[in-house]
Design an enzyme around this catalytic site. Structure first.
Site, PDB file in Angstrom:
ATOM      1  N   SER A 193       9.675  -6.939  -7.209  1.00  0.00           N
ATOM      2  CA  SER A 193      10.051  -8.324  -7.517  1.00  0.00           C
ATOM      3  C   SER A 193      10.967  -8.355  -8.741  1.00  0.00           C
ATOM      4  O   SER A 193      11.634  -9.353  -9.003  1.00  0.00           O
ATOM      5  CB  SER A 193       8.804  -9.172  -7.785  1.00  0.00           C
ATOM      6  OG  SER A 193       7.947  -8.522  -8.706  1.00  0.00           O
ATOM      7  N   LYS A 261       3.169   1.805  -4.301  1.00  0.00           N
ATOM      8  CA  LYS A 261       2.832   0.778  -3.309  1.00  0.00           C
ATOM      9  C   LYS A 261       3.965   0.718  -2.300  1.00  0.00           C
ATOM     10  O   LYS A 261       5.133   0.836  -2.679  1.00  0.00           O
ATOM     11  CB  LYS A 261       2.649  -0.581  -3.989  1.00  0.00           C
ATOM     12  CG  LYS A 261       2.484  -1.741  -2.995  1.00  0.00           C
ATOM     13  CD  LYS A 261       1.935  -2.994  -3.643  1.00  0.00           C
ATOM     14  CE  LYS A 261       2.972  -3.909  -4.254  1.00  0.00           C
ATOM     15  NZ  LYS A 261       3.990  -4.408  -3.313  1.00  0.00           N
ATOM     16  N   GLU A 263       5.269  -1.438   1.445  1.00  0.00           N
ATOM     17  CA  GLU A 263       5.035  -2.583   2.325  1.00  0.00           C
ATOM     18  C   GLU A 263       4.973  -2.140   3.781  1.00  0.00           C
ATOM     19  O   GLU A 263       5.823  -1.348   4.215  1.00  0.00           O
ATOM     20  CB  GLU A 263       6.186  -3.591   2.179  1.00  0.00           C
ATOM     21  CG  GLU A 263       6.299  -4.205   0.816  1.00  0.00           C
ATOM     22  CD  GLU A 263       7.481  -5.181   0.719  1.00  0.00           C
ATOM     23  OE1 GLU A 263       8.159  -5.435   1.733  1.00  0.00           O
ATOM     24  OE2 GLU A 263       7.721  -5.672  -0.400  1.00  0.00           O
ATOM     25  N   GLU A 330      -0.283 -10.721   1.002  1.00  0.00           N
ATOM     26  CA  GLU A 330       0.601 -11.753   0.443  1.00  0.00           C
ATOM     27  C   GLU A 330       0.826 -12.890   1.442  1.00  0.00           C
ATOM     28  O   GLU A 330       1.182 -12.666   2.605  1.00  0.00           O
ATOM     29  CB  GLU A 330       1.953 -11.107   0.061  1.00  0.00           C
ATOM     30  CG  GLU A 330       2.918 -12.097  -0.568  1.00  0.00           C
ATOM     31  CD  GLU A 330       4.086 -11.462  -1.307  1.00  0.00           C
ATOM     32  OE1 GLU A 330       4.148 -10.220  -1.393  1.00  0.00           O
ATOM     33  OE2 GLU A 330       4.948 -12.224  -1.788  1.00  0.00           O
TER      34      GLU A 330
HETATM   35  O1  KIV Z   1       6.942  -6.865  -6.041  1.00  0.00           O
HETATM   36  C1  KIV Z   1       5.935  -7.444  -6.421  1.00  0.00           C
HETATM   37  O2  KIV Z   1       5.862  -7.981  -7.512  1.00  0.00           O
HETATM   38  C2  KIV Z   1       4.799  -7.496  -5.510  1.00  0.00           C
HETATM   39  C3  KIV Z   1       3.667  -8.404  -5.864  1.00  0.00           C
HETATM   40  C4  KIV Z   1       4.073  -9.797  -5.744  1.00  0.00           C
HETATM   41  C5  KIV Z   1       2.461  -8.100  -5.098  1.00  0.00           C
HETATM   42  O3  KIV Z   1       4.787  -6.820  -4.544  1.00  0.00           O
END
Ligand code: KIV
Length: 412
Positions: A193, A261, A263, A330
């Protein structure tokens, strides 16, 4: 009479004896009400030193904080403190952690101590010595703060098993990380983000692997002890499992983070498995997956239909089986997030997914109200920093124009 909680620590010489001697010297000048048991703790910040033995004591005295600080320095000296290196090894160290009159600040002392909230054992000492003690900086009871923050992947599931909600915030830079190091937040995410809130892009697609690593490195410097997860950016994990391991390996090695992380599920299950087989901890991410925005056509609530909900549950179970230690959900209906959370052993971290998730994550800029024009339904704003920042800048400009800054105080 004032009450104080002092935290003593020793990691040189005869540690237990040093603690005993310091308490005995203190008792000549003030009343010791109660003490905790000595506790072995690993060094923080400067890790290249022996473990500490720490002990908390509740005292009563007429001394004000500045006078008490003077006394603690004398007692440190009497107990045999030789080295004065900050965060270095020492025979004895005495910190003033808490005091019954609330807050105190001068050039050399700040009470409550800035690290009370982020050190689990300090919070435990305070709660044990003074149940219902209030942290005067935040007006929150120490009892209501997490007593055990997350330091390894096993802590995520342990928290879920204990029914403790997990707190997560995004973080993209050193200054914010340093602020977060003074809070009881469980863990942070260097989210992609940052493409939007930090780099000004209209979606998360443009941010590169090198840029993610750059931001993660700055966050690590401000949060040396935190569990940090870093997002794998668009096209760093979609090409092949082998390339993904290489890219994730770069994030782990160069940013010294704790997990990555990514997706999605489906064809990525094999990739997640490859990563976890390579001992790279992975956090999953289902529901709205912002890297797919060009395919999905916008940032909308996901899995509204029964079939989509069934698919999401299947994906969540597959992600868990592939070895993820936690999973972001999300923008999905609250009931669905609750059901998924019940079906999984690993915790779910919700954003726009209701109260049934095992933890909650927000983009820190949203929580702080840094962008006044952005306030989606799922965000709760805890501050309106945009107003404060704009007002501060205008006041600076005004003072300079009126020749009121710098004044005598700010000049040499
Ligand atoms: O990129 C991000 O900040 C995220 C969160 C909103 C979970 O994936």
């Amino acid at each position: 009479m004032l009450q104080y909680i002092l935290v003593l620590g020793s990691n040189l010489g005869e540690k237990e004896k040093n603690l005993k001697n310091a308490i005995s010297f203190l008792s000549e000048k003030l009343t010791i009400i109660s003490t905790t048991k000595p506790l072995k703790t690993p060094p923080l910040l400067n890790k290249n030193q022996p473990d500490f033995l720490n002990q908390g004591i509740l005292i009563e005295t007429k001394l004000n904080p500045a006078e008490l600080l003077k006394l603690t320095k004398e007692v440190e000296k009497k107990t045999g403190r030789k080295i004065n290196q900050r965060y270095g090894p020492r025979e004895i160290d005495i910190d003033i952690a808490w005091f019954s009159d609330g807050k105190y600040k001068d050039d050399t002392l700040q009470v409550p101590h800035v690290f009370n909230r982020s050190r689990d054992w300090v919070k435990q000492f305070i709660s044990e010595l003074k149940p219902n003690a209030l942290d005067a900086e935040t007006n929150i009871l120490y009892d209501d703060m997490n007593m055990k923050t997350i330091t390894k992947i096993q802590d995520f599931t342990a928290k879920k098993q204990k029914g403790e909600k997990i707190t997560v915030l995004t973080c993209y830079d050193y200054s914010m990380a340093k602020l977060l190091s003074k809070t009881s937040i469980d863990t942070v995410l260097v989210g992609d983000s940052l493409a939007g809130v930090f780099q000004g892009h209209k979606n998360t697609l443009p941010v590169t692997l090198d840029e993610m690593i750059y931001h993660a490195k700055t966050v690590r410097r401000g949060l040396p002890d935190a569990f940090i997860t870093v997002d794998m950016p668009f096209l760093s994990f979609q090409i092949s499992p082998e390339k993904t391991v290489k890219n994730a390996g770069r994030i782990m090695k160069e940013a010294q983070c704790d997990a990555v992380k990514l997706e999605g599920a489906g064809y990525l299950i094999e990739t997640i498995k490859k990563l976890t087989d390579a001992s790279i901890p992975v956090m999953g991410h289902l529901g709205l997956t912002p890297q797919s925005v060009l395919k999905t056509g916008g940032y909308k609530l996901q899995a509204k239909e029964k079939k989509e909900q069934e698919n999401l549950i299947k994906d969540a179970l597959a992600i868990e089986k592939a070895g993820c230690f936690a999973m972001v959900l999300e923008m999905i209906p609250a009931d669905l997030a609750k059901e998924v959370s019940k079906k999984l052993k690993i915790p779910t971290i919700g954003i726009g997914a209701g109260a049934g998730a095992d933890g909650q994550v927000l983009v820190i800029n949203d929580l702080l109200g840094i962008d006044a024009d952005f306030s989606p339904k799922f965000v709760r704003r805890y501050a309106n920093l945009s107003e404060q920042i704009i007002t501060s800048v205008e006041n600076f400009c005004l003072d300079v124009r009126k020749k009121e800054f710098p004044g005598k105080k700010e000049s040499f």
